[in-house]
Scaffold this active site. Structure first.
Site, PDB file in Angstrom:
ATOM      1  N   ASP A   1       5.051   3.700   4.415  1.00  0.00           N
ATOM      2  CA  ASP A   1       4.359   4.601   5.345  1.00  0.00           C
ATOM      3  C   ASP A   1       4.747   6.043   5.006  1.00  0.00           C
ATOM      4  O   ASP A   1       5.567   6.281   4.126  1.00  0.00           O
ATOM      5  CB  ASP A   1       4.733   4.265   6.802  1.00  0.00           C
TER       6      ASP A   1
ATOM      7  N   HIS B   1       3.737  -3.181  -0.358  1.00  0.00           N
ATOM      8  CA  HIS B   1       3.262  -2.485   0.846  1.00  0.00           C
ATOM      9  C   HIS B   1       3.672  -1.018   0.717  1.00  0.00           C
ATOM     10  O   HIS B   1       4.718  -0.589   1.191  1.00  0.00           O
ATOM     11  CB  HIS B   1       3.879  -3.114   2.100  1.00  0.00           C
TER      12      HIS B   1
ATOM     13  N   ASP C   1       4.087 -11.631  -2.294  1.00  0.00           N
ATOM     14  CA  ASP C   1       3.651 -10.391  -2.945  1.00  0.00           C
ATOM     15  C   ASP C   1       2.261 -10.010  -2.451  1.00  0.00           C
ATOM     16  O   ASP C   1       1.286 -10.049  -3.194  1.00  0.00           O
ATOM     17  CB  ASP C   1       3.660 -10.598  -4.473  1.00  0.00           C
TER      18      ASP C   1
ATOM     19  N   GLU D   1       7.580  -4.457   1.363  1.00  0.00           N
ATOM     20  CA  GLU D   1       7.550  -3.000   1.450  1.00  0.00           C
ATOM     21  C   GLU D   1       8.648  -2.406   0.557  1.00  0.00           C
ATOM     22  O   GLU D   1       9.386  -3.149  -0.123  1.00  0.00           O
ATOM     23  CB  GLU D   1       7.718  -2.536   2.906  1.00  0.00           C
TER      24      GLU D   1
HETATM   25  O1  G3I Z   1      20.625  -7.178  12.811  1.00  0.00           O
HETATM   26  C1  G3I Z   1      19.934  -8.379  13.113  1.00  0.00           C
HETATM   27  C2  G3I Z   1      20.803  -9.564  12.805  1.00  0.00           C
HETATM   28  O2  G3I Z   1      21.944  -9.527  13.600  1.00  0.00           O
HETATM   29  C3  G3I Z   1      19.993 -10.831  13.030  1.00  0.00           C
HETATM   30  O3  G3I Z   1      20.754 -11.943  12.624  1.00  0.00           O
HETATM   31  C4  G3I Z   1      18.720 -10.782  12.236  1.00  0.00           C
HETATM   32  C5  G3I Z   1      17.826 -11.979  12.491  1.00  0.00           C
HETATM   33  O4  G3I Z   1      16.478 -11.680  12.274  1.00  0.00           O
HETATM   34  O5  G3I Z   1      18.002  -9.641  12.563  1.00  0.00           O
HETATM   35  C6  G3I Z   1      18.662  -8.448  12.304  1.00  0.00           C
HETATM   36  O6  G3I Z   1      17.857  -7.394  12.654  1.00  0.00           O
HETATM   37  C7  G3I Z   1      16.769  -7.096  11.816  1.00  0.00           C
HETATM   38  C8  G3I Z   1      17.028  -5.714  11.233  1.00  0.00           C
HETATM   39  O7  G3I Z   1      15.916  -5.269  10.580  1.00  0.00           O
HETATM   40  C9  G3I Z   1      18.207  -5.763  10.261  1.00  0.00           C
HETATM   41  O8  G3I Z   1      18.267  -4.652   9.456  1.00  0.00           O
HETATM   42  C10 G3I Z   1      15.507  -7.154  12.619  1.00  0.00           C
HETATM   43  O9  G3I Z   1      15.219  -8.485  12.948  1.00  0.00           O
HETATM   44  C11 G3I Z   1      14.373  -6.548  11.840  1.00  0.00           C
HETATM   45  O10 G3I Z   1      13.215  -6.479  12.638  1.00  0.00           O
HETATM   46  C12 G3I Z   1      14.744  -5.176  11.364  1.00  0.00           C
HETATM   47  O11 G3I Z   1      13.802  -4.693  10.497  1.00  0.00           O
HETATM   48  C13 G3I Z   1      13.718  -3.296  10.287  1.00  0.00           C
HETATM   49  C14 G3I Z   1      12.263  -2.903  10.435  1.00  0.00           C
HETATM   50  O12 G3I Z   1      12.111  -1.539  10.129  1.00  0.00           O
HETATM   51  C15 G3I Z   1      11.717  -3.165  11.827  1.00  0.00           C
HETATM   52  O13 G3I Z   1      12.416  -2.440  12.766  1.00  0.00           O
HETATM   53  C16 G3I Z   1      14.195  -2.997   8.876  1.00  0.00           C
HETATM   54  O14 G3I Z   1      15.592  -3.238   8.754  1.00  0.00           O
HETATM   55  C17 G3I Z   1      13.888  -1.554   8.521  1.00  0.00           C
HETATM   56  O15 G3I Z   1      14.192  -1.347   7.176  1.00  0.00           O
HETATM   57  C18 G3I Z   1      12.433  -1.252   8.780  1.00  0.00           C
HETATM   58  O16 G3I Z   1      12.182   0.081   8.556  1.00  0.00           O
HETATM   59  C19 G3I Z   1      10.835   0.493   8.387  1.00  0.00           C
HETATM   60  C20 G3I Z   1      10.651   1.734   9.246  1.00  0.00           C
HETATM   61  O17 G3I Z   1      10.783   1.395  10.604  1.00  0.00           O
HETATM   62  C21 G3I Z   1       9.319   2.408   8.975  1.00  0.00           C
HETATM   63  N1  G3I Z   1       9.128   2.660   7.576  1.00  0.00           N
HETATM   64  C22 G3I Z   1       9.223   1.472   6.766  1.00  0.00           C
HETATM   65  C23 G3I Z   1      10.568   0.801   6.920  1.00  0.00           C
HETATM   66  C24 G3I Z   1      10.703  -0.420   6.021  1.00  0.00           C
HETATM   67  O18 G3I Z   1      10.018  -1.533   6.430  1.00  0.00           O
HETATM   68  O1  9MR Z   2       2.964   0.304   7.137  1.00  0.00           O
HETATM   69  C1  9MR Z   2       3.869   0.057   8.188  1.00  0.00           C
HETATM   70  C2  9MR Z   2       5.254  -0.184   7.635  1.00  0.00           C
HETATM   71  O2  9MR Z   2       5.729   0.977   6.988  1.00  0.00           O
HETATM   72  C3  9MR Z   2       6.205  -0.633   8.710  1.00  0.00           C
HETATM   73  O3  9MR Z   2       7.427  -1.068   8.130  1.00  0.00           O
HETATM   74  C4  9MR Z   2       5.607  -1.766   9.501  1.00  0.00           C
HETATM   75  C5  9MR Z   2       6.486  -2.172  10.660  1.00  0.00           C
HETATM   76  O4  9MR Z   2       6.712  -1.119  11.529  1.00  0.00           O
HETATM   77  O5  9MR Z   2       4.346  -1.427   9.998  1.00  0.00           O
HETATM   78  C6  9MR Z   2       3.409  -1.136   8.987  1.00  0.00           C
HETATM   79  O6  9MR Z   2       2.200  -0.836   9.587  1.00  0.00           O
HETATM   80  C7  9MR Z   2       1.466  -1.936  10.092  1.00  0.00           C
HETATM   81  C8  9MR Z   2       1.595  -1.972  11.603  1.00  0.00           C
HETATM   82  O7  9MR Z   2       2.906  -2.219  12.015  1.00  0.00           O
HETATM   83  C9  9MR Z   2       0.668  -3.039  12.173  1.00  0.00           C
HETATM   84  N1  9MR Z   2      -0.698  -2.799  11.746  1.00  0.00           N
HETATM   85  C10 9MR Z   2      -0.841  -2.828  10.302  1.00  0.00           C
HETATM   86  C11 9MR Z   2       0.007  -1.756   9.660  1.00  0.00           C
HETATM   87  C12 9MR Z   2      -0.168  -1.796   8.160  1.00  0.00           C
HETATM   88  O8  9MR Z   2       0.164  -3.038   7.626  1.00  0.00           O
END
Ligand code: G3I
Ligand code: 9MR
Ligand code: ZN
Length: 530
Positions: free
Chosen positions: A149, A460, A503, A512
């Site tokens: 994003d 992604h 993929d 991503e």
């Molecule tokens: O920490 C818990 C752990 O204790 C547990 O056992 C495990 C089971 O699922 O979950 C862990 O938490 C996860 C966490 O990442 C760990 O880093 C959450 O479920 C998971 O939802 C979370 O995902 C994060 C995601 O955003 C959603 O919030 C990713 O780490 C994080 O890298 C990702 O970041 C996004 C940004 O918001 C937006 N830009 C893209 C980026 C990458 O996807």
């Molecule tokens: O593109 C977005 C990505 O960077 C984030 O990690 C992800 C979770 O927050 O969300 C992606 O955006 C999606 C949104 O959450 C749901 N609608 C579709 C978007 C594109 O796949």
């Protein structure tokens, strides 16, 4: 059909341990062939061992004795792995590409074709941004797009830079790498020029009046799969957070010494900014930490434990400035609990390294406590490493969103134990984490885009999707058994945790990319391959 023999697809360095993994239960005869098909060694394997992460049996095929430079493949019966190289310089191109990625993520500036090729774009996100809930507009142009994003998030930025600084400290050749960016050829090393691009943006995210730091700037929603100049919704600066302000302080404090030799005024500005942020961070008390304000749905980087960010900040502030206050605060945290982590959510290990490497006086009991905890952490990882046929320190519960970052991070924890104890077993284990990333994994793919034979084709990542070609040099998130997106649910339901990867463009939870995944890999590679 992909082969069931998994190797580091770009190869192995001559003196390194070399192991391939084969899916199967009964012992096999395996051989290594060269490009002309000549068989160089023939060996018997042991029986397969059950793996709780893949829910299958696998066999390790060791061929470390082959050291001569060349191109090889591993064979079991009719099955042949992809060809890979043995050479000293196998990682050279991927490291450069992983570094250049940051340039290609630049926001708020035009990327010309000369430097960005098919990923060129006119200036993006260069309007003033509304401070959430007000009619105040702020210039927060610049920095890198976070990930697939186009948001820009302070927490993510700070840990990215921390890892890049550690990469530079472990492998000084990174300072000499010509990244082919507009700043190349100046007295400032390219990597420092690139990092400064992010630092300048971070400085704009600090509120001048209070010293507090805004959590992020994004639009209210994620845009379509378009190039960045087409994301034209209003930009919103989201509220201050404790995590952003503490991470900001830590990162700015860390940056000072790198820029002092080149630009004292800039270094002083960062020192000032760090001190201001540190002084006010604890005033930002939002129960439960940062959450999206109403109407904004982009990434949150939410974090229920905000202590480790303060721990890290205290340590970096002490390392950079030497004030007793910072020392006392860090030591108090350590007395309560040693913490760990090199990721966006848990950052404490950066603090541990800072305290252990400061030139100001430290308390030997605290330092011992840190070192012992770091060894203990690594020993727990060693147990998982020994039990996982793919030789990473993961059990079946560890395949979560961004798992490849945790692979890299664990490698760095193992490296820490190697540095403290001098025991080679930790270093060898850490290196296997790099082999996993480059193809020795059950997903049978090289997780760095543009490299290997079985490549990631549809990450992604909006620019890649817009031009229909994966940008090279990006570390993919990797398997996530939480199945956090519809494509992962469709493609991975019923699969073992280590296989929950697809993929597909829309699989943001497995496919991503982010700036802090690239930096985590660069840090590990700098530590264990230089
Ligand atoms: O920490 C818990 C752990 O204790 C547990 O056992 C495990 C089971 O699922 O979950 C862990 O938490 C996860 C966490 O990442 C760990 O880093 C959450 O479920 C998971 O939802 C979370 O995902 C994060 C995601 O955003 C959603 O919030 C990713 O780490 C994080 O890298 C990702 O970041 C996004 C940004 O918001 C937006 N830009 C893209 C980026 C990458 O996807
Ligand atoms: O593109 C977005 C990505 O960077 C984030 O990690 C992800 C979770 O927050 O969300 C992606 O955006 C999606 C949104 O959450 C749901 N609608 C579709 C978007 C594109 O796949
Ligand atoms: Zn932009």
């Amino acid at each position: 059909m992909k082969s069931k023999i998994y190797v580091n697809e770009i190869g192995y360095r001559p003196e390194d341990r070399k192991v391939a993994v084969y899916s199967g239960k009964d012992a096999v005869t395996y051989s290594v062939i060269n490009e002309t098909g000549e068989c160089l060694i023939k060996k018997e394997s042991r029986d397969g061992v059950f793996n709780t992460s893949t829910e299958a049996y696998e066999i390790k095929l060791d061929f470390s004795e082959i050291k001569e430079a060349g191109s090889y493949a591993v064979k079991v019966g009719e099955e042949t792995s992809v060809f890979f190289r043995i050479a000293d310089d196998i990682y050279k191109d991927s490291v450069k590409s992983l570094m250049r990625f940051f340039f290609l993520q630049r926001c708020g500036t035009e990327l010309t074709e000369e430097y960005a090729g098919i990923y060129a774009h006119p200036v993006c996100h260069n309007t003033l941004a509304r401070v959430y809930g007000t009619d105040v507009f702020k210039d927060v142009n610049g920095g890198w797009h976070d990930a697939g994003d186009y948001g820009r998030y302070i927490v993510a930025a700070a840990v990215t830079l921390a890892a890049l600084f550690h990469a530079i400290e472990n492998d000084e050749s990174l300072l000499k790498t010509n990244m082919q960016i507009p700043e190349s050829g100046q007295p400032v090393p390219d990597i420092l020029a690139e990092i400064r691009y992010e630092l300048e943006w971070m400085l704009k995210m600090q509120d001048e009046a209070t010293g507090k730091v805004y959590h992020k700037v994004t639009c209210a929603h994620f845009c379509d799969f378009v190039m960045p100049q087409y994301e034209t919704e209003e930009l919103i600066v989201c509220p201050f957070s404790l995590t952003a302000t503490a991470d900001f302080a830590a990162c700015m404090a860390m940056a000072v010494k790198f820029y002092e030799p080149y630009d004292k005024a800039f270094a002083d500005k960062m020192a000032e900014a760090a001190k201001k942020a540190y002084a006010v961070m604890r005033e930002i008390q939002v129960p439960g930490g940062f959450l999206n304000p109403e109407g904004v749905v982009t990434g949150t980087y939410e974090d229920k434990n905000e202590l480790d960010e303060q721990y890290w900040a205290a340590a970096e502030m002490y390392k950079a400035f030497g004030d007793e206050l910072y020392k006392n605060e860090f030591e108090n945290y350590v007395n309560q609990q040693v913490m760990h982590g090199y990721g966006w959510e848990d950052v404490a290990s950066f603090g541990n390294l800072a305290y252990l490497s400061t030139s100001y006086p430290t308390d030997s009991k605290i330092a011992d406590k840190l070192r012992n905890a770091m060894i203990e952490k690594a020993d727990a990882l060693m147990k998982k490493y020994e039990a996982n046929n793919f030789e990473i320190s993961f059990d079946e519960k560890d395949y979560i969103w961004g798992s490849n970052m945790y692979v890299a991070e664990n490698g760095s924890h193992l490296f820490d134990a190697y540095k403290i104890t001098g025991k080679e077993v930790y270093l060898e284990a850490a290196r296997e984490h790099v082999n996993y990333i480059f193809g020795k994994n059950p997903c049978n793919v090289c997780f760095v885009t543009g490299f290997g034979t079985n490549q990631v084709l549809d990450p992604h990542h909006r620019p890649s999707a817009a031009v229909k070609k994966a940008m090279p040099g990006m570390l993919i998130g990797g398997p996530d058994s939480g199945l956090h997106d519809p494509d992962a649910i469709r493609d991975c339901t019923g699969l073992a945790p280590a296989l929950c990867y697809t993929d597909k463009l829309l699989s943001y939870s497995t496919n991503e990319i982010t700036i802090y995944w690239n930096s985590a890999l660069l840090m590990l590679m700098a530590q264990v391959l230089s």
